[in-house]
Design an enzyme around this catalytic site. Structure first.
Site, short mmCIF file in Angstrom:
data_model
loop_
_atom_site.label_atom_id
_atom_site.label_comp_id
_atom_site.label_asym_id
_atom_site.label_seq_id
_atom_site.Cartn_x
_atom_site.Cartn_y
_atom_site.Cartn_z
N LYS A 182 59.31 -93.89 21.04
CA LYS A 182 60.34 -93.20 21.93
C LYS A 182 61.68 -93.94 21.74
O LYS A 182 61.70 -95.10 21.02
CB LYS A 182 60.02 -93.24 23.37
CG LYS A 182 58.63 -92.56 23.58
CD LYS A 182 58.59 -91.02 23.12
CE LYS A 182 57.59 -90.24 23.51
NZ LYS A 182 56.14 -90.57 22.96
C1 LIG Z 1 54.80 -89.67 24.09
C2 LIG Z 1 54.23 -88.69 24.63
C3 LIG Z 1 53.36 -88.60 25.66
C4 LIG Z 1 52.73 -89.85 25.97
O1 LIG Z 1 53.19 -91.13 26.16
P1 LIG Z 1 52.52 -92.47 26.37
O2 LIG Z 1 53.48 -93.32 27.07
O3 LIG Z 1 52.20 -92.83 25.41
O4 LIG Z 1 51.24 -92.29 27.50
C5 LIG Z 1 53.19 -87.59 26.61
N1 LIG Z 1 53.79 -86.34 26.18
C6 LIG Z 1 54.59 -86.16 25.43
C7 LIG Z 1 55.46 -84.79 25.20
C8 LIG Z 1 55.21 -87.28 24.60
O5 LIG Z 1 56.02 -87.15 23.58
#
Ligand SMILES: *Cc1c(COP(=O)(O)O)cnc(C)c1O
Length: 379
Positions: A182
């Site tokens: 992210k």
């Molecule tokens: C990255 C992501 C998640 C999961 O995030 P984590 O922190 O890895 O649990 C959930 N939903 C979306 C849309 C994502 O892009």
């Protein structure tokens, strides 16, 4: 050496703050760095309460518990999303009801939501794909009229806005991710954003193994005990220290990503004009955060050829998602409402280009390889 698809950006202060946490001698969660992160997120989203979690997945699971999702309930969501959006509710025995996406933003098509509502519907889970806001005005109005909760999977949405308002500030509950893919990262990490004050107290309990430990530490009760269901959703202080170094730099990090995004966007105008690709569309009322840069190729064979061609030139590109409605677990636990035409079509055609803060002059190589690959993918 090939150009990776992602490489986490370090601000330079991460180890310094981790050393401070080490020196403080508090390694469990909810120490001074966690509190700073909470305050920052509350300011940013105007939330009633922000709580760090070990992941966005964890924050979504907490949301499902808080929303009172039970066996037999239904939750409306897009199929074009990461598995955690659905899993959080499936874990409570609910059925994800998948709705198609808009061809422009690839977000849930708000005009298809109402037809998916049944007497069992409890909530609408929206996903702000690529940090571009869903049509929240319409979605909040529909939810209000039908007495449904709105939960925002804002995993990709930190620092982005819809009509001037922060993503994550619309639903009763929202979830952010700080996974290393992210914009703002702590390796693994996330946050639950609570906009409806009635959920604050129970959220603290669920996050602390079902105990009233948070109240105990504030001196509001004289012993702490098991009061509700719960699990361990909070990160340790070392993760919060790392995250604090990133949150402090959230504005420059976002500005730099937007610069890279716009550079790609301008460079690919010509191949869009010749119908070789379609570029991302960001509505004028959405301020995005440059979480990703994707292109839509004409079809699946063209995308495969495109990715192979980039790979041969040392550029790593990726695609996602296998639509949840057609995945093995999606077939088992979910159902669709209406046609999935856009979801099926767009997910076959999408490719994500390398997008990370320190891409630097490698971006030139990606652009050059992309222009060539888009032209040859068409042959
Ligand atoms: C990255 C992501 C998640 C999961 O995030 P984590 O922190 O890895 O649990 C959930 N939903 C979306 C849309 C994502 O892009």
């Amino acid at each position: 050496m090939s150009i990776p698809f992602n490489r986490p950006h370090m601000t330079g202060k991460e180890l310094w703050y981790i050393a401070q946490a080490h020196h403080n001698g508090q390694l469990a969660g909810d120490g001074p760095f966690t509190k700073r992160c909470h305050a920052w997120l509350e300011r940013r989203t105007s939330a009633k309460k922000a709580l760090l979690t070990h992941s966005c997945t964890g924050a979504l699971e907490m949301s499902a518990i808080l929303a009172g999702i039970d066996a037999g309930d239904e939750v409306i969501m897009p199929s074009f999303t990461f598995v955690s959006t659905a899993n959080a509710f499936v874990l409570r025995g609910a059925t994800p009801v998948f709705v198609d996406i808009r061809p422009d933003t690839l977000n849930i098509d708000e005009t298809k939501i109402e037809a998916a509502i049944t007497p069992r519907t409890k909530a609408i889970a929206v996903v702000h794909y690529a940090g571009v806001g869903c049509e929240m005005d319409v979605i909040m109005e529909i939810a209000g009229r039908h007495g449904l909760m709105v939960i925002e999977d804002a995993a990709q949405g930190l620092m982005a806005r819809y009509k001037g308002r922060a993503l994550g500030s619309f639903g009763e509950l929202s979830a952010f991710s700080f996974h290393e893919t992210k914009n703002i990262v702590s390796g693994e990490g996330g946050a639950l954003i609570i906009n409806d004050p009635q959920f604050v107290e129970r959220a603290e309990v669920i996050r602390e193994k079902g105990t009233n430990r948070s109240q105990f530490f504030r001196g509001q009760v004289d012993k702490y005990t098991w009061v509700d269901v719960g699990s361990s959703y909070l990160p340790g202080e070392l993760i919060a220290a790392f995250l604090w170094a990133q949150l402090e730099e959230a504005t420059p990090i976002t500005t730099q990503r937007i610069r890279l995004w716009e550079r790609y966007h301008e460079a690919f105008a010509e191949i869009e004009a010749s119908d070789l690709v379609r570029r991302p569309i960001v509505p004028a009322h959405c301020e995005h955060n440059a979480h990703m840069y994707y292109l839509l190729l004409p079809n699946l064979p063209a995308r495969t050829a495109f990715i192979d061609s980039l790979k041969a030139k040392g550029v790593h590109s990726v695609f996602h998602y296998v639509p949840l409605h057609s995945a093995p677990a999606g077939l088992k636990y979910g159902r669709v409402s209406g046609s999935m035409l856009q979801t099926d079509n767009l997910s076959d055609r999408l490719v994500r280009l390398p997008m990370w803060n320190d891409l630097g002059s490698d971006q030139d190589k990606v652009i050059e390889a992309t222009l060539a690959a888009a032209r040859s993918a068409r042959q």
